[in-house]
Design a protein around this motif. Structure first.
Motif, short mmCIF file in Angstrom:
data_model
loop_
_atom_site.label_atom_id
_atom_site.label_comp_id
_atom_site.label_asym_id
_atom_site.label_seq_id
_atom_site.Cartn_x
_atom_site.Cartn_y
_atom_site.Cartn_z
N LEU A 68 -132.69 -28.63 -59.26
CA LEU A 68 -131.23 -28.15 -58.78
C LEU A 68 -131.51 -27.18 -57.66
O LEU A 68 -130.94 -27.19 -56.74
N LYS A 81 -124.31 -26.52 -69.05
CA LYS A 81 -125.10 -25.78 -68.64
C LYS A 81 -124.70 -24.57 -67.56
O LYS A 81 -123.44 -25.17 -67.25
N GLU A 82 -125.34 -23.57 -67.08
CA GLU A 82 -124.52 -22.65 -66.34
C GLU A 82 -125.61 -22.36 -65.12
O GLU A 82 -126.73 -22.45 -65.20
N ILE A 83 -125.14 -22.08 -64.08
CA ILE A 83 -125.77 -21.69 -63.22
C ILE A 83 -125.47 -20.25 -62.85
O ILE A 83 -124.34 -19.73 -62.42
N PHE A 119 -120.78 -29.69 -58.36
CA PHE A 119 -121.34 -29.77 -59.70
C PHE A 119 -120.20 -30.38 -60.58
O PHE A 119 -119.13 -29.80 -60.53
N CYS A 135 -123.42 -33.44 -58.46
CA CYS A 135 -124.38 -33.33 -59.48
C CYS A 135 -123.99 -33.27 -61.02
O CYS A 135 -123.03 -32.40 -61.13
N SER A 136 -124.26 -34.07 -61.69
CA SER A 136 -123.84 -34.06 -63.23
C SER A 136 -125.19 -33.05 -63.79
O SER A 136 -126.46 -33.43 -63.74
N LEU A 137 -124.87 -32.07 -64.36
CA LEU A 137 -126.05 -31.07 -64.45
C LEU A 137 -126.92 -31.37 -65.71
O LEU A 137 -127.80 -31.00 -65.76
N ASN A 138 -126.31 -32.17 -66.50
CA ASN A 138 -127.17 -32.44 -67.70
C ASN A 138 -128.15 -33.75 -67.21
O ASN A 138 -129.00 -34.23 -68.23
N ASN A 171 -133.43 -27.63 -63.71
CA ASN A 171 -133.32 -26.46 -62.96
C ASN A 171 -133.98 -26.30 -61.62
O ASN A 171 -133.56 -25.74 -60.81
#
Length: 455
Positions: free
Chosen positions: A210, A231-233, A226, A200-203, A207
């Motif tokens: 995700l 971003k942070e998880i 990821f 996953c590309s977080l941008n 959320n």
């Protein structure tokens, strides 16, 4: 065109490594220490336990297809450096033993080079074999069409020795021939095409989506990783792996996925189950055979297919506590007319569950773990309760955290099952040997104290 995936051998690599290492250090210590007046039983037990303990601490067996040779040699040096001190530390406590620096040096040096040689042969042979045959490839897709995602695709395609087969991208923002569909399409595509890993590309993902994907991966035994950005998880612990110089974040597996921990837990299961079988069941089985047969016709033991590790069926054994009936997929209720008089006593004290120590010895179950449900319960709740399928990541247990917390026996409402699953998942994600001991102790206390739902 890429060769078709012919099978997975990855799960055998770590056990082979562990067994080979233990054989080498055991055989060489028997040869080089034979004249040092050691009690070899005590020494070999000490050596094996400490070797495995060090391996857990330094993550010695955590070698993956993308691990670099430098990382492997670093792990080897750490393992043997600490092991050297551990071996030397044994001699002062062995009163009759004679320490020999020469024998110890030769033993450890030879062990090191044999194990290094084997590991590098295995490491490079598997890479060559993977490229030549197309075996053991992992199917991968990427969510997002960003520069970082494209760089990762290039790594997959340029490093065939990593063993990844890249299928394509999913994106809500871009459209081209490499994009397989929208992000909402990925779940159906993953199932239909047997995708193993989702990156996953977080941008490019919300959320909320995700969180849905993490739950989907848990339910369907898919790996989700990821591509880091700003971003942070916060919901999970993450670890960083490097594919060449490209960082990839992975949700950390639990301790129970560690092959060394699995080996330690299995060794405990074998020893504990043997003690119960030899000292308890050896005389209890003949006694209960007479009592069960006197009250009702039928076999002494009752066996029933239950879903186990990875949802594979196994036969779960119990002392028969009911009259022979055709409703075996219906769980017992309070004052159930099917239960015999001796059966009621056995169920109240959980004696009917004791034959499951044979299941433990056979490797189908563990002493502690999530209780194996009926197939009918699996079908009823697997799609209703989040993370229900996570309980199949480990072997089912004779007792478990949910049971000692009171969530055992009849499921009267859906909330009962929800609470049971929460505790099962908590156990899997937070396992420790101390927790296992506490659960076993609490189980024994509950047997003598009595439980409301033990019927």
């Amino acid at each position: 065109m890429v060769a078709h995936q012919t099978g997975r051998y990855s799960k055998y690599i770590r056990p082979i490594n562990i067994i080979f290492d233990l054989i080498v250090i055991t055989a060489l210590s028997l040869y080089f220490f034979r004249e040092l007046k050691l009690n070899m039983f005590y020494y070999l037990t000490y050596q094996t336990v400490t070797w495995l303990f060090i391996a857990v601490i330094v993550k010695y067996y955590e070698v993956f297809r993308f691990t670099t040779p430098v990382e492997i040699i670093t792990k080897l040096v750490k393992q043997f450096s600490i092991f050297l001190l551990i071996v030397i530390a044994f001699f002062p406590f062995a009163k009759t033993a004679i320490f020999s620096g020469k024998a110890t040096a030769i033993y450890l040096t030879l062990s090191f080079f044999i194990i290094v040689g084997f590991k590098y042969f295995l490491f490079f042979y598997l890479k060559k074999y993977r490229i030549a045959t197309g075996s053991n490839f992992r199917n991968a897709v990427i969510i997002g069409y960003t520069p970082e995602a494209i760089r990762l695709k290039d790594v997959f395609e340029n490093r065939k020795d990593y063993g990844y087969r890249f299928f394509g991208f999913f994106s809500d923002k871009k459209q081209n021939s490499e994009i397989l569909g929208k992000i909402d399409d990925i779940e159906n595509y993953t199932i239909a095409n047997k995708i193993d890993e989702i990156y996953c590309s977080l941008n490019e993902i919300s959320n909320e989506k995700l969180k849905e994907l993490v739950e989907f991966a848990d339910e369907n035994k898919k790996a989700i990783k990821f591509i880091p950005d700003t971003k942070e998880i916060f919901s999970k612990n993450l670890k960083v792996d490097y594919y060449e110089l490209f960082p990839v974040l992975s949700l950390q597996k639990t301790q129970l996925h560690n092959p060394v921990i699995k080996g330690i837990k299995r060794a405990f299961d074998i020893v504990f189950s043997l003690l119960v079988i030899v000292f308890l069941l050896s005389w209890l089985i003949p006694l209960l055979t007479i009592l069960i047969k006197l009250e009702s016709k039928g076999p002494v033991f009752f066996k029933q297919g239950r879903p186990g590790l990875d949802e594979k069926e196994f036969y779960c054994y119990k002392f028969r506590s009911m009259q022979i009936n055709g409703f075996t997929e219906r769980e017992a209720s309070k004052n159930d007319p099917r239960v015999t008089k001796i059966g009621r006593l056995m169920r109240k004290t959980s004696i009917d569950e004791l034959p499951q120590f044979f299941n433990v010895l056979l490797g189908d179950m563990s002493v502690v773990g999530p209780r194996p449900h009926l197939w009918s319960q699996n079908k009823a709740y697997s799609s209703k309760i989040k993370k229900y399928m996570v309980r199949h990541y480990v072997k089912p247990g004779i007792t478990g955290l949910a049971q000692v917390k009171g969530f055992r026996g009849e499921i009267e409402t859906e909330e009962d099952m929800v609470n049971r699953i929460k505790l099962d998942v908590f156990y899997i994600e937070n396992w420790s040997m101390i927790m296992d001991f506490k659960i076993i102790l609490q189980t024994v206390i509950n047997i003598f104290k009595g439980e409301e739902k033990a019927y």
